[in-house]
Design a protein around this motif. Structure first.
Motif, short mmCIF file in Angstrom:
data_model
loop_
_atom_site.label_atom_id
_atom_site.label_comp_id
_atom_site.label_asym_id
_atom_site.label_seq_id
_atom_site.Cartn_x
_atom_site.Cartn_y
_atom_site.Cartn_z
N THR A 116 6.67 -4.94 4.42
CA THR A 116 6.86 -3.46 3.61
C THR A 116 6.36 -3.33 2.31
O THR A 116 5.66 -2.73 1.96
N ALA A 117 6.84 -4.47 1.55
CA ALA A 117 6.31 -4.52 0.03
C ALA A 117 5.07 -4.90 0.07
O ALA A 117 4.25 -4.05 -0.68
N LEU A 118 4.25 -5.54 1.07
CA LEU A 118 2.80 -5.77 1.06
C LEU A 118 2.25 -4.46 1.60
O LEU A 118 1.28 -4.07 0.73
N LYS A 119 2.52 -3.70 2.42
CA LYS A 119 2.05 -2.60 2.87
C LYS A 119 2.11 -1.66 1.52
O LYS A 119 1.01 -0.87 1.37
N VAL A 120 3.10 -1.47 0.85
CA VAL A 120 3.14 -0.38 -0.38
C VAL A 120 2.16 -0.74 -1.61
O VAL A 120 1.45 -0.17 -1.97
N ALA A 121 2.23 -2.31 -1.86
CA ALA A 121 1.31 -2.90 -2.69
C ALA A 121 -0.17 -2.46 -2.25
O ALA A 121 -1.16 -2.03 -3.19
N GLN A 122 -0.44 -2.58 -1.08
CA GLN A 122 -1.94 -2.55 -0.64
C GLN A 122 -2.03 -0.96 -0.75
O GLN A 122 -3.48 -0.72 -1.08
N ALA A 123 -1.46 -0.12 -0.33
CA ALA A 123 -1.77 1.14 -0.31
C ALA A 123 -1.79 1.79 -1.60
O ALA A 123 -2.85 2.57 -2.03
N ASN A 124 -1.14 1.27 -2.56
CA ASN A 124 -1.08 1.62 -3.92
C ASN A 124 -2.49 1.34 -4.56
O ASN A 124 -3.22 1.87 -5.47
N GLN A 125 -2.71 -0.10 -4.35
CA GLN A 125 -4.20 -0.86 -4.65
C GLN A 125 -5.49 0.10 -4.15
O GLN A 125 -6.47 0.14 -4.99
N VAL A 148 -6.11 -4.49 6.48
CA VAL A 148 -4.90 -5.02 6.13
C VAL A 148 -3.75 -4.06 6.48
O VAL A 148 -2.76 -4.43 6.82
N LEU A 149 -3.99 -2.74 6.00
CA LEU A 149 -2.75 -1.78 6.31
C LEU A 149 -2.46 -1.96 7.69
O LEU A 149 -1.41 -1.69 8.24
N ALA A 150 -3.49 -1.60 8.42
CA ALA A 150 -3.45 -1.64 9.86
C ALA A 150 -2.55 -2.75 10.57
O ALA A 150 -1.54 -2.42 11.30
N ALA A 151 -2.95 -3.90 10.36
CA ALA A 151 -2.13 -5.18 10.63
C ALA A 151 -0.95 -5.15 10.02
O ALA A 151 -0.12 -5.43 10.95
N ALA A 152 -0.56 -4.79 8.82
CA ALA A 152 0.72 -4.63 8.59
C ALA A 152 1.67 -3.78 9.04
O ALA A 152 2.78 -3.93 9.40
N ALA A 153 1.03 -2.50 9.46
CA ALA A 153 1.71 -1.71 10.20
C ALA A 153 2.22 -2.12 11.72
O ALA A 153 3.22 -1.76 12.08
#
Length: 312
Positions: free
Chosen positions: A135-144, A160-165
């Motif tokens: 979840t932290a990774l997804k938020v960080a990637q979305a912000n970037q 990356v976001l799709a894989a994390a989701a």
């Protein structure tokens, strides 16, 4: 009280063990063979308790191995041990010194064994920890990705976001199944959801990171979460009573969820209104709401555990 304590300084590759503060010392590898050698060393000296610091995970294997060998073990806070050493005037720090300090701290504080988590509890905790990481990774990637305009780079973020989701959905399914498969967890899950605003993730975090819920007093569970005010008085001075320590993960979840709960639960809204009208700081209000939520959850969990214990 355990008379003979072995302190163990845990490293990624080695374990330094000492019997008492100044007793025999042994260094072994942090491997299965080294764990067996440590167990033998402890038995040779009649050790009744092995104590080690939490080291971010390097202690888990040896901790489980010692319990499997029939040797009670405990995990303590490294910051507390360091402060104890400073208070005792021991400023030097080496692995040999540290394992002796751990043993001395445990003897002085009368540390008790830390129960070994059941396999189901360990699995749930691992799943929840990984869910938090993703979840932290997804938020960080979305912000970037917000200011990215280069198509190739944006495509990388999208992948990356799709894989994390996808991984998050899979973990949530595993967590839901683990909770449904355990009668106590399933009952706690149902009763926690009766508080409007408490969602699946809240329940999962509580069960994974605070398995003691429902077995402690309200005061004790608030202290465990770091939501109990700490006295700071001296003479005639009555200082501010801050909150600190405790389980930060649980506390963070409660802060967020309590804000949601107050939108639906009148008594939470009333508490927020009263404290706001009294001019209390926002942080104090957040703590009060989170503590109120935890106390209510603890009471519900206590009732469920009692009912299951007396069920035919």
């Amino acid at each position: 009280m355990t008379d003979i304590i072995c302190g163990v300084d845990v490293g990624a590759a080695t374990l330094d063990a000492r019997i008492g503060r100044h007793g025999p010392w042994r260094q072994v590898a942090n491997t299965p063979d080294g764990h067996a050698e440590l167990a033998t060393f402890c038995r040779e000296h009649g050790v009744g308790l092995v104590v080690m610091e939490a080291t971010g995970g390097y202690e888990r294997a040896v901790f489980g191995a010692l319990w499997a060998e029939g040797l009670p073990a405990a995990i303590v806070n490294p910051r507390a041990v360091r402060r104890f050493a400073d208070g005792m005037g021991v400023l030097e720090k080496t692995d040999r010194i540290d394992c002796g300090m751990i043993a001395w701290y445990a003897q002085t504080k009368a540390v008790r064994p830390t129960p070994l988590a059941a396999p189901t509890q360990a699995r749930l905790t691992a799943l929840v920890v990984r869910l938090r990481q993703l979840t932290a990774l997804k938020v960080a990637q979305a912000n970037q990705a917000r200011l990215v305009t280069e198509p190739a780079v944006l495509a990388s973020f999208t992948a990356v976001l799709a894989a994390a989701a996808g991984q998050i959905r899979a973990l949530e399914a595993h967590i839901a199944q683990a909770i449904a498969d355990d009668p106590v967890w399933a009952a706690l899950d149902r009763t926690f959801h009766t508080i409007k605003g408490v969602a699946d993730r809240t329940v999962a975090h509580l069960m994974a990171e605070m398995p003691e819920i429902g077995t402690l007093s309200n005061k004790a569970v608030a202290k465990l979460a770091g939501l109990a005010p700490i006295a700071n008085d001296s003479g005639r001075r009555a200082g501010k009573r801050p909150v600190r320590g405790g389980r930060a993960g649980v506390r963070g979840v409660l802060f967020v969820v309590a804000e949601i709960v107050r939108r639906y639960e009148p008594d939470f809204a009333d508490l927020h209104h009263r404290l706001s009208q009294a001019g209390k700081p926002k942080k104090l209000i957040r703590v009060a709401l989170a503590r109120k939520l935890l106390v209510r959850l603890n009471a519900k969990a206590r009732d469920i555990r009692r009912d299951l214990a007396i069920a035919p």
